[in-house]
Design a protein around this motif. Structure first.
Motif, PDB file in Angstrom:
ATOM      1  N   ILE A   1       4.246  -5.847  -7.275  1.00  0.00           N
ATOM      2  CA  ILE A   1       4.227  -6.251  -6.059  1.00  0.00           C
ATOM      3  C   ILE A   1       3.496  -7.606  -5.495  1.00  0.00           C
ATOM      4  O   ILE A   1       3.598  -8.310  -4.393  1.00  0.00           O
ATOM      5  N   GLY A   2       2.336  -7.465  -5.427  1.00  0.00           N
ATOM      6  CA  GLY A   2       1.115  -8.311  -5.043  1.00  0.00           C
ATOM      7  C   GLY A   2       1.595  -9.536  -5.750  1.00  0.00           C
ATOM      8  O   GLY A   2       1.570 -10.684  -5.216  1.00  0.00           O
ATOM      9  N   ILE A   3       1.756 -10.242  -7.179  1.00  0.00           N
ATOM     10  CA  ILE A   3       1.875 -11.349  -7.561  1.00  0.00           C
ATOM     11  C   ILE A   3       2.703 -12.056  -7.265  1.00  0.00           C
ATOM     12  O   ILE A   3       3.803 -12.990  -6.454  1.00  0.00           O
ATOM     13  N   LEU A   4       4.878 -10.550  -6.824  1.00  0.00           N
ATOM     14  CA  LEU A   4       5.779 -11.212  -6.771  1.00  0.00           C
ATOM     15  C   LEU A   4       5.827 -11.875  -4.927  1.00  0.00           C
ATOM     16  O   LEU A   4       6.454 -12.781  -4.083  1.00  0.00           O
ATOM     17  N   HIS A   5       5.046 -10.893  -4.739  1.00  0.00           N
ATOM     18  CA  HIS A   5       4.769 -10.931  -2.950  1.00  0.00           C
ATOM     19  C   HIS A   5       3.683 -10.959  -2.138  1.00  0.00           C
ATOM     20  O   HIS A   5       3.202 -10.227  -1.563  1.00  0.00           O
ATOM     21  N   PRO A   6       1.986 -11.788  -2.747  1.00  0.00           N
ATOM     22  CA  PRO A   6       0.913 -11.757  -2.161  1.00  0.00           C
ATOM     23  C   PRO A   6       1.110 -11.384  -0.814  1.00  0.00           C
ATOM     24  O   PRO A   6      -0.096 -11.078  -0.871  1.00  0.00           O
ATOM     25  N   PRO A   7       1.476 -11.654   0.578  1.00  0.00           N
ATOM     26  CA  PRO A   7       1.474 -10.964   1.040  1.00  0.00           C
ATOM     27  C   PRO A   7       1.367  -8.977   0.950  1.00  0.00           C
ATOM     28  O   PRO A   7       0.776  -8.862   2.776  1.00  0.00           O
ATOM     29  N   TYR A   8       1.750  -8.814   0.768  1.00  0.00           N
ATOM     30  CA  TYR A   8       1.778  -7.410   0.448  1.00  0.00           C
ATOM     31  C   TYR A   8       0.669  -7.211  -0.472  1.00  0.00           C
ATOM     32  O   TYR A   8       0.630  -5.690   0.327  1.00  0.00           O
ATOM     33  N   ALA A   9       0.065  -7.781  -0.926  1.00  0.00           N
ATOM     34  CA  ALA A   9      -0.707  -7.340  -2.144  1.00  0.00           C
ATOM     35  C   ALA A   9      -1.816  -6.635  -0.909  1.00  0.00           C
ATOM     36  O   ALA A   9      -2.680  -4.917  -1.532  1.00  0.00           O
ATOM     37  N   GLY A  10      -2.388  -7.368  -0.213  1.00  0.00           N
ATOM     38  CA  GLY A  10      -3.783  -5.923   1.104  1.00  0.00           C
ATOM     39  C   GLY A  10      -2.724  -5.104   1.354  1.00  0.00           C
ATOM     40  O   GLY A  10      -4.338  -4.672   1.595  1.00  0.00           O
ATOM     41  N   LEU A  11      -2.174  -5.238   1.509  1.00  0.00           N
ATOM     42  CA  LEU A  11      -1.320  -3.889   2.490  1.00  0.00           C
ATOM     43  C   LEU A  11      -0.879  -2.799   1.576  1.00  0.00           C
ATOM     44  O   LEU A  11      -0.231  -1.755   2.404  1.00  0.00           O
ATOM     45  N   THR A  12      -1.259  -2.842   0.321  1.00  0.00           N
ATOM     46  CA  THR A  12      -0.740  -2.091  -0.684  1.00  0.00           C
ATOM     47  C   THR A  12      -1.928  -0.676  -0.994  1.00  0.00           C
ATOM     48  O   THR A  12      -2.539  -1.747  -1.659  1.00  0.00           O
ATOM     49  N   GLY A  13      -2.118   0.323  -1.504  1.00  0.00           N
ATOM     50  CA  GLY A  13      -2.673   1.299  -2.144  1.00  0.00           C
ATOM     51  C   GLY A  13      -1.491   2.480  -3.055  1.00  0.00           C
ATOM     52  O   GLY A  13      -0.746   2.269  -3.038  1.00  0.00           O
TER      53      GLY A  13
ATOM     54  N   HIS B   1       5.080 -15.545   6.276  1.00  0.00           N
ATOM     55  CA  HIS B   1       3.868 -14.219   6.980  1.00  0.00           C
ATOM     56  C   HIS B   1       4.506 -12.405   7.221  1.00  0.00           C
ATOM     57  O   HIS B   1       5.240 -12.744   8.263  1.00  0.00           O
ATOM     58  N   VAL B   2       3.706 -11.618   6.507  1.00  0.00           N
ATOM     59  CA  VAL B   2       3.547 -10.404   7.283  1.00  0.00           C
ATOM     60  C   VAL B   2       2.759 -10.314   8.224  1.00  0.00           C
ATOM     61  O   VAL B   2       1.705  -9.577   8.032  1.00  0.00           O
ATOM     62  N   PRO B   3       3.409  -9.595   8.879  1.00  0.00           N
ATOM     63  CA  PRO B   3       1.926  -9.237  10.308  1.00  0.00           C
ATOM     64  C   PRO B   3       2.181  -7.612  10.156  1.00  0.00           C
ATOM     65  O   PRO B   3       3.015  -6.832  10.702  1.00  0.00           O
ATOM     66  N   PRO B   4       1.383  -7.188   9.743  1.00  0.00           N
ATOM     67  CA  PRO B   4       1.029  -5.430   9.182  1.00  0.00           C
ATOM     68  C   PRO B   4       0.278  -4.867   9.995  1.00  0.00           C
ATOM     69  O   PRO B   4      -0.681  -5.634  10.842  1.00  0.00           O
ATOM     70  N   PRO B   5       0.514  -3.537  10.954  1.00  0.00           N
ATOM     71  CA  PRO B   5       2.505  -3.274  10.251  1.00  0.00           C
ATOM     72  C   PRO B   5       2.896  -3.282  11.305  1.00  0.00           C
ATOM     73  O   PRO B   5       2.315  -3.472  12.659  1.00  0.00           O
ATOM     74  N   GLN B   6       3.472  -3.760  10.841  1.00  0.00           N
ATOM     75  CA  GLN B   6       4.868  -4.092  12.140  1.00  0.00           C
ATOM     76  C   GLN B   6       5.710  -2.762  12.711  1.00  0.00           C
ATOM     77  O   GLN B   6       5.958  -1.665  12.349  1.00  0.00           O
ATOM     78  N   LYS B   7       6.172  -3.375  14.164  1.00  0.00           N
ATOM     79  CA  LYS B   7       6.739  -2.166  15.120  1.00  0.00           C
ATOM     80  C   LYS B   7       8.573  -2.232  13.933  1.00  0.00           C
ATOM     81  O   LYS B   7       9.121  -3.359  14.345  1.00  0.00           O
ATOM     82  N   CYS B   8       8.803  -1.189  13.780  1.00  0.00           N
ATOM     83  CA  CYS B   8      10.641  -0.908  13.193  1.00  0.00           C
ATOM     84  C   CYS B   8      11.218  -1.427  14.635  1.00  0.00           C
ATOM     85  O   CYS B   8      10.689  -0.780  15.935  1.00  0.00           O
ATOM     86  N   THR B   9      12.370  -2.250  14.663  1.00  0.00           N
ATOM     87  CA  THR B   9      13.596  -2.331  15.486  1.00  0.00           C
ATOM     88  C   THR B   9      14.322  -2.128  15.124  1.00  0.00           C
ATOM     89  O   THR B   9      14.859  -1.497  16.279  1.00  0.00           O
ATOM     90  N   ASP B  10      14.729  -0.879  14.350  1.00  0.00           N
ATOM     91  CA  ASP B  10      15.437  -0.485  14.218  1.00  0.00           C
ATOM     92  C   ASP B  10      15.990   1.069  15.339  1.00  0.00           C
ATOM     93  O   ASP B  10      15.026   1.191  15.786  1.00  0.00           O
TER      94      ASP B  10
ATOM     95  N   SER C   1       0.227  -0.145   4.611  1.00  0.00           N
ATOM     96  CA  SER C   1       1.039   0.164   4.817  1.00  0.00           C
ATOM     97  C   SER C   1       2.331   0.414   3.942  1.00  0.00           C
ATOM     98  O   SER C   1       3.338   0.612   4.226  1.00  0.00           O
ATOM     99  N   ILE C   2       1.905   0.395   2.380  1.00  0.00           N
ATOM    100  CA  ILE C   2       2.707   0.448   1.218  1.00  0.00           C
ATOM    101  C   ILE C   2       1.986   1.690   0.311  1.00  0.00           C
ATOM    102  O   ILE C   2       0.537   1.284   0.052  1.00  0.00           O
ATOM    103  N   LEU C   3       2.164   2.811   0.185  1.00  0.00           N
ATOM    104  CA  LEU C   3       1.912   2.976  -1.054  1.00  0.00           C
ATOM    105  C   LEU C   3       2.139   3.827  -1.889  1.00  0.00           C
ATOM    106  O   LEU C   3       3.449   4.278  -2.174  1.00  0.00           O
ATOM    107  N   ILE C   4       1.504   3.608  -2.704  1.00  0.00           N
ATOM    108  CA  ILE C   4       2.750   3.744  -4.261  1.00  0.00           C
ATOM    109  C   ILE C   4       2.209   4.579  -4.637  1.00  0.00           C
ATOM    110  O   ILE C   4       0.262   5.312  -5.375  1.00  0.00           O
ATOM    111  N   ALA C   5       2.657   6.217  -5.054  1.00  0.00           N
ATOM    112  CA  ALA C   5       1.934   7.157  -5.749  1.00  0.00           C
ATOM    113  C   ALA C   5       2.560   7.718  -7.284  1.00  0.00           C
ATOM    114  O   ALA C   5       4.400   7.730  -6.959  1.00  0.00           O
ATOM    115  N   SER C   6       2.006   8.139  -7.681  1.00  0.00           N
ATOM    116  CA  SER C   6       2.943   9.616  -8.440  1.00  0.00           C
ATOM    117  C   SER C   6       3.103  10.937  -7.967  1.00  0.00           C
ATOM    118  O   SER C   6       2.354  11.188  -6.471  1.00  0.00           O
TER     119      SER C   6
END
Ligand SMILES: Nc1ncnc2c1ncn2[C@@H]1O[C@H](COP(=O)(O)OP(=O)(O)OP(=O)(O)O)[C@@H](O)[C@H]1O
Length: 715
Positions: free
Chosen positions: A569-581, A533-542, A605-610
């Protein structure tokens, strides 16, 4: 035969011939002489003379031959002294060291080669800048109390009445350095006291996203004033914009009406029309009451537009005029000047140079005097400002000045000592960290990306997964990619040649790699764990993005790649599907707005763009940029990575490079003196992205699914 001996021989022959001729002649002249004793005496004397001459010449020739033979003999004797060598190279003299050529001249004009340099630490409080109190209050509400370096330098230069501003400005400052407010604040200060609405300011930017972004900043700055802002972009129907930008009224003017009627008649009968503007006016005039003429007025003080749509308005909107223009801003100037966009520069410059139809100009024309000069303040900006003087020259700048912000001392990354300030490279934000990841032949690039997202972008995920890291995976990781994966190349989202740079690619040397390498990370996890499970958006811990919500902008080189990658990305890792624009060139204006809005609000929290998103887009809290496809030029790289690390915030940029792209990347981007960076680009290995048989199967399945989706084949 030597030259010398030839000469003598020739002389002897000539002497012999001439003597024989003389004899013949004498014989002809006195046929009796040979019969007399006197004649014989005279013949004998002559022959002796000739013979003596001939002998002399032969002796001299013989002497020459002897000398020559002696010289040849000497040469042969000297050969005995020659030292014989084997095939080893002969020792060579030390090369003459020539002093390094340091030019004492520059072909650039002095305003470019000697710019006004501003230190990145030169910041001023807005309260010290002669800005209106309301403006300062608005800024402070947004949390801006201090002007950034470029603002501290440029705002004072542009404040004050027009007749005291004598120079046009070119501004070169890194991405995210705050250039937008640097021109909007003084512009608004200048216009706020003007009682009559006229189109006085024009801001030209390359994309509709930028139009909307700049207009938002401008709207905030004009709050509390009577000023109005308009926008013009290609995506909106022209008619709607015409109605929004121009107010059409009528005025009682019988003479004017009569003149319009005459023109209408002439047009009808003879097709005779003076200027295009009249044609458009006539169309409005026919709808007017008798004795009335149309009058037009601008509904906006400030227009923010793309160049193409601006030209549309200049050419076909009744009443649209630049006669009252006082400010012209060209943002992202290098991009705009590079692309012709319907010859926008020529059209605008020609429009601005046409004399205004003022009473004063009419009077001057009657006196055969030139029209009064227009005083338009031009401000030209970019993070990668062109030094191409012919392009800048097309903007007809008046006593121009170049302002540059120096954020970084020239660093060990490049030896830039020979370059002058004016032609020094473009600076990257000082808070930017750059990393590069080798991805082999690029066939498994999506997997590397997923790995990167899960180990370094959404760091929270890494913590749990590293703990659960299976030993089995470690073994798979060490086995290296196999040839079986080759079959995936046709289906993969990008192929290694997707970066279409013409430059030759190749792996840098091991030495180069060693110099650039940073310790490889050794974390791994099951990237195919779809159940995690990927709880979006997450806090960076670095320590780089402490406490901020992680988000990432991923650049591809084409709309198609962006769309395919998002599906994959959505197929390989479905939790990211709803987070990607996805934001591509073909996204409509409203889709673009929705996608960007969702990303800005943290819904995705993931934006793919040209590359459409690479210029000027301000996503203030963007923590990571990924160059999934290699940018096509160093300029494109600067603008892409400049979407993060803005306004002094930290940011990280990642570039995935294939082995064929490696050489070009390191030479043209990572180590070029054209780019001034505070720290070198680090190389990072994601070795654990090696695929087990099961994972490969799933990857192939995902690609198959993608292909079916693309071709609409659900079987
Ligand atoms: N005085 C200020 N204090 C704090 N933040 C500021 C200030 N001025 C601008 N910013 C913020 O800095 C960020 C970058 O500003 P802006 O978009 O104007 O940069 P830019 O130089 O035009 O970048 P690019 O070259 O990428 O277009 C924005 O998020 C803006 O809100």
């Amino acid at each position: 035969m030597s030259k010398h001996s030839k000469k003598h021989k020739r002389e002897a022959q000539e002497a012999a011939i001439s003597a024989s001729r003389e004899n013949d002649q004498e014989r002809k002249d006195s046929p009796t002489t040979h019969n007399t004793g006197e004649g014989e005496v005279s013949h004998g004397t002559k022959h002796q003379k000739v013979l003596a001459k001939f002998q002399k010449s032969m002796e001299s020739q013989a002497r020459g031959e002897t000398q020559k033979q002696t010289a040849i003999l000497d040469d042969h004797q000297n050969e005995g002294d020659v030292e014989l060598h084997g095939l080893e190279p002969l020792p060579q003299p030390e090369p003459v060291t020539e002093p390094e050529f340091i030019p004492t001249f520059t072909s650039l004009p002095s305003w470019i080669s000697n710019p006004i340099t501003v230190s990145s630490s030169a910041k001023k409080a807005f309260t010290e800048m002669s800005l209106d109190e309301k403006t300062v209050a608005t800024l402070s509400q947004r949390g801006y109390t201090e002007a950034l370096a470029i603002q501290s330098a440029v705002i004072p230069m542009l404040l004050g009445p027009a007749h005291l501003r004598h120079s046009d400005l070119c501004v070169a400052a890194s991405t995210g350095s705050g250039k937008t407010l640097a021109y909007i604040l003084p512009m608004v200060e200048d216009l706020r006291s003007r009682p009559i609405r006229k189109l006085r300011s024009l801001i030209i930017v390359p994309t509709r996203e930028l139009v909307s972004q700049v207009s938002k900043v401008a709207e905030q700055c004009i709050s509390g004033t009577h000023l109005k802002i308009g926008t013009a972009v290609g995506a909106v129907p022209l008619l709607n914009e015409q109605e929004a930008l121009i107010e059409r009224g009528r005025q009682f003017d019988p003479e004017g009406w009569k003149s319009l009627q005459d023109k209408a008649q002439r047009r009808l009968l003879y097709g005779d029309v003076d200027v295009q503007e009249d044609v458009r006016m006539l169309e409005d005039a026919v709808r007017m009451l008798p004795d009335h003429v149309p009058v037009y007025s601008s509904t906006v003080d400030l227009l923010i537009c793309t160049p193409g749509r601006l030209i549309d308005h200049i050419q076909s909107t009744n009443g649209f005029s630049l006669d009252d223009l006082e400010w012209l801003v060209v943002d992202e100037a290098d991009r705009l000047l590079d692309e012709s966009f319907q010859q926008w520069v020529d059209v605008i410059m020609a429009t601005l140079e046409t004399s205004r139809p003022t009473a004063r100009n009419r009077l001057l024309a009657e006196l055969w005097l030139p029209p009064e000069k227009r005083n338009i303040q031009k401000v030209i900006l970019s993070a990668t400002m062109t030094r191409d003087i012919s392009k800048l020259g097309s903007l007809r700048l008046r006593r121009p000045k170049l302002v540059v912000v120096e954020g970084v001392q020239t660093t060990n990354v490049s030896d830039n000592s020979a370059s002058t300030v004016g032609d020094r490279g473009n600076e990257l934000p000082t808070t930017l960290r750059e990393l590069a990841i080798p991805v082999g032949d690029g066939l498994e690039k999506p997997l590397y990306l997923l790995r990167l997202l899960r180990s370094d972008v959404f760091v929270a995920e890494k913590v749990t997964e590293v703990e659960d890291f299976p030993r089995q995976f470690e073994e798979d990781a060490s086995s290296g990619p196999t040839n079986e994966t080759d079959s995936l190349s046709e289906l993969g989202p990008t192929t290694p040649d997707s970066a279409s740079s013409a430059e030759p690619y190749g792996e840098p040397s091991t030495e180069e790699m060693d110099k650039l390498a940073v310790p490889a990370v050794d974390v791994g996890f099951d990237i195919f764990n779809k159940d995690s499970h990927v709880p979006p958006p997450q806090k960076c811990t670095d320590d780089i993005h402490p406490g901020t919500a992680a988000n990432v902008l991923i650049f591809t080189n084409s709309n198609e790649n962006a769309t395919r990658l998002s599906h994959l990305i959505g197929i390989l890792h479905p939790p990211y599907a709803g987070l990607t624009g996805v934001l591509t060139k073909s996204s409509t204006s409203s889709t673009g707005k929705t996608v960007l809005g969702a990303f800005r609000r943290g819904k995705t929290s993931i934006l793919i763009a040209s590359d459409r998103a690479s210029r000027g887009l301000d996503l203030p809290h963007l923590s990571h940029v990924v160059n999934y496809d290699m940018p096509r030029s160093v300029t494109a790289y600067i603008h892409r990575v400049g979407r993060t690390a803005r306004a002094g915030r930290p940011g990280t940029a990642w570039t995935l490079f294939t082995s064929t792209e490696a050489r070009w990347f390191w030479n043209a981007i990572a180590r070029t003196p054209e780019v001034i960076r505070q720290r070198p680009v680090q190389r990072k290995r994601l070795d654990a992205v090696v695929i087990s048989a099961k994972q490969k199967e799933e990857y192939e399945e995902a690609l198959g699914e993608l292909q079916r989706a693309v071709h609409g084949d659900q079987s």
